[in-house]
Enzyme design. Structure first.
Site, PDB file in Angstrom:
ATOM      1  N   HIS A 131       6.982  -7.337   1.358  1.00 22.57           N
ATOM      2  CA  HIS A 131       5.612  -7.500   1.875  1.00 22.57           C
ATOM      3  C   HIS A 131       4.919  -8.668   1.183  1.00 22.57           C
ATOM      4  CE1 HIS A 131       1.443  -6.072   2.953  1.00 22.57           C
ATOM      5  NE2 HIS A 131       1.184  -6.647   1.793  1.00 22.57           N
ATOM      6  N   GLU A 132       5.030  -8.739  -0.141  1.00 19.76           N
ATOM      7  CA  GLU A 132       4.372  -9.829  -0.875  1.00 19.76           C
ATOM      8  C   GLU A 132       4.986 -11.177  -0.523  1.00 19.76           C
ATOM      9  OE1 GLU A 132       1.644  -9.319  -2.205  1.00 19.76           O
ATOM     10  OE2 GLU A 132       1.780  -7.141  -2.144  1.00 19.76           O
ATOM     11  N   GLU A 202      -2.872  -8.082   6.460  1.00 16.68           N
ATOM     12  CA  GLU A 202      -2.077  -7.000   5.880  1.00 16.68           C
ATOM     13  C   GLU A 202      -1.111  -6.422   6.907  1.00 16.68           C
ATOM     14  OE1 GLU A 202      -1.729  -6.140   2.753  1.00 16.68           O
ATOM     15  OE2 GLU A 202      -3.181  -7.706   2.243  1.00 16.68           O
TER      16      GLU A 202
END
Length: 283
Positions: A131-132, A202
C-alpha cells in the site's frame, strides 16, 4: 501530471492562507512578509519536508544487516512494483501504523512502527508495505508530505496571530474577535485541504497495494487489525504531538472525536475492507 497539478494548487492555497493571516498581523506589509515566508516554506517543503517528518517520528533508517526480513520484503515489493528501492525506516512506537514520504520515487522512504511488525503477520505486513509503495508509484507522497508540513506552519502562524494581535490595512490594531476567528479557521482550512486530497488517494493506494502484493485479503485483514488497535486507545504519541501528519498514515492514528473525527483524512475502514474483499472475489 495530475498530482503535480494538485501539488501546485495546494501550494497556492496555502500561500493565500499565509497572506491572509499576514494581512491581519501587519496590514499590507504583513501580507508581503507572509508571501515571502510562504514562498520560503514552499521551497523548504519541496526539498526537505520528508526529512522533517521522519525526524518528527524519530525514525531510524535500517538496512539489510539491521532488519533483514523487513528490508528484504520492501525490496521484493519495490521490484514487483517497478520502483527504485526506497529508504526504509523503523519508528519505535507500540501503535501499529506506516507511511511513505519523499518528493518522488527516486527519493522515497517508507516507515513502519515496531508495533506493526509485532501485530501483523508477514502476509498482512506485505499488504501494508505494498500500500505504501502504491503511494510512491502514484506520486502521492510529495503532496501528502508538503500538506503535513504546511498545515503545521499555518497552525503556528494562526496561534501567533492570536497571541500578538495584528493590524488592519490602515495600521490600526485589528479586532481581537477577528484574531480568534483566524486562530480557529486557518488550521481548519488547512485540514479541509488535506482531507480533500487524502480520502480518494487511500482507496487508490489500497487498490494499487493489492495489485502489487497480489493479495487483497491480506491488506483487508491488516486494516481491520490496525483499526482495532487505533480504536482500542493504543496512542501513537508522535502523531498526537504532530496531528498534521496523521493524513500520511495508512490508518488515522489520532485518538478522540470532535473535529478530528469530523474532518478525518481517511475513508472508513469498513468501506476500504469491503472494496478489497470485492477485489479479491473478482480475481
Amino acid at each position: 501530471m495530475f498530482n503535480l497539478m494538485k501539488t501546485a494548487i495546494l501550494m497556492a492555497a496555502i500561500t493565500a492562507l499565509f497572506m491572509a493571516i499576514g494581512s491581519l498581523l501587519g496590514g499590507r506589509q504583513g501580507m508581503m512578509l507572509a508571501l515571502i515566508v510562504a514562498l520560503g516554506m514552499n521551497f523548504f517543503s519541496y526539498w526537505f519536508s520528508d526529512k522533517l517528518v521522519l525526524r518528527m517520528y524519530n525514525a531510524q533508517e535500517v538496512d539489510e544487516a539491521s532488519a533483514p526480513q523487513f528490508y528484504g520484503m520492501v525490496r521484493e515489493l519495490a521490484q514487483r512494483a517497478g520502483l527504485p528501492m526506497p529508504r526504509v525506516y523503523l519508528i519505535d512506537e507500540a501503535a501499529p501504523n506506516a507511511f511513505a514520504t519523499g518528493r518522488n520515487p527516486q527519493n522515497a522512504a517508507v516507515a513502519a512502527t515496531t508495533g506493526i511488525l509485532r501485530v501483523l503477520s508477514e502476509r498482512e505486513l506485505r499488504g501494508v508495505m505494498a500500500h505504501e509503495l502504491a503511494h510512491v508509484k502514484h506520486r502521492d507522497i510529495l503532496i501528502s508530505t508538503i500538506s503535513a508540513t504546511m498545515a503545521g506552519a499555518i497552525s503556528m502562524l494562526a496561534n501567533f496571530a492570536m497571541l500578538f494581535g495584528g493590524r488592519d490595512q490602515e495600521g490600526r490594531p485589528a479586532n481581537p474577535v477577528v484574531g480568534l476567528l483566524v486562530m480557529l479557521l486557518a488550521p481548519l482550512a488547512a485540514s479541509l485541504i488535506q482531507m480533500a486530497i487524502s480520502r480518494a488517494r487511500e482507496f487508490e493506494a489500497d487498490r494499487g497495494g493489492a495489485e502489487i502484493s497480489g493479495d487483497p485479503q491480506a491488506l483487508a485483514g491488516a486494516l481491520q487489525k490496525i483499526h482495532r488497535y487505533a480504536h482500542g486507545q493504543v496512542p501513537m504519541e508522535a502523531a498526537e504531538r504532530h496531528p498534521e501528519t496523521a493524513q500520511m498514515m495508512i490508518m488515522n492514528p489520532l485518538s478522540g472525536g470532535g473535529l478530528r473525527g469530523l474532518f478525518s483524512t481517511h475513508p472508513s475502514t469498513e468501506e476500504r475492507v469491503e472494496r478489497l474483499l470485492a477485489m479479491a472475489a473478482g480475481r
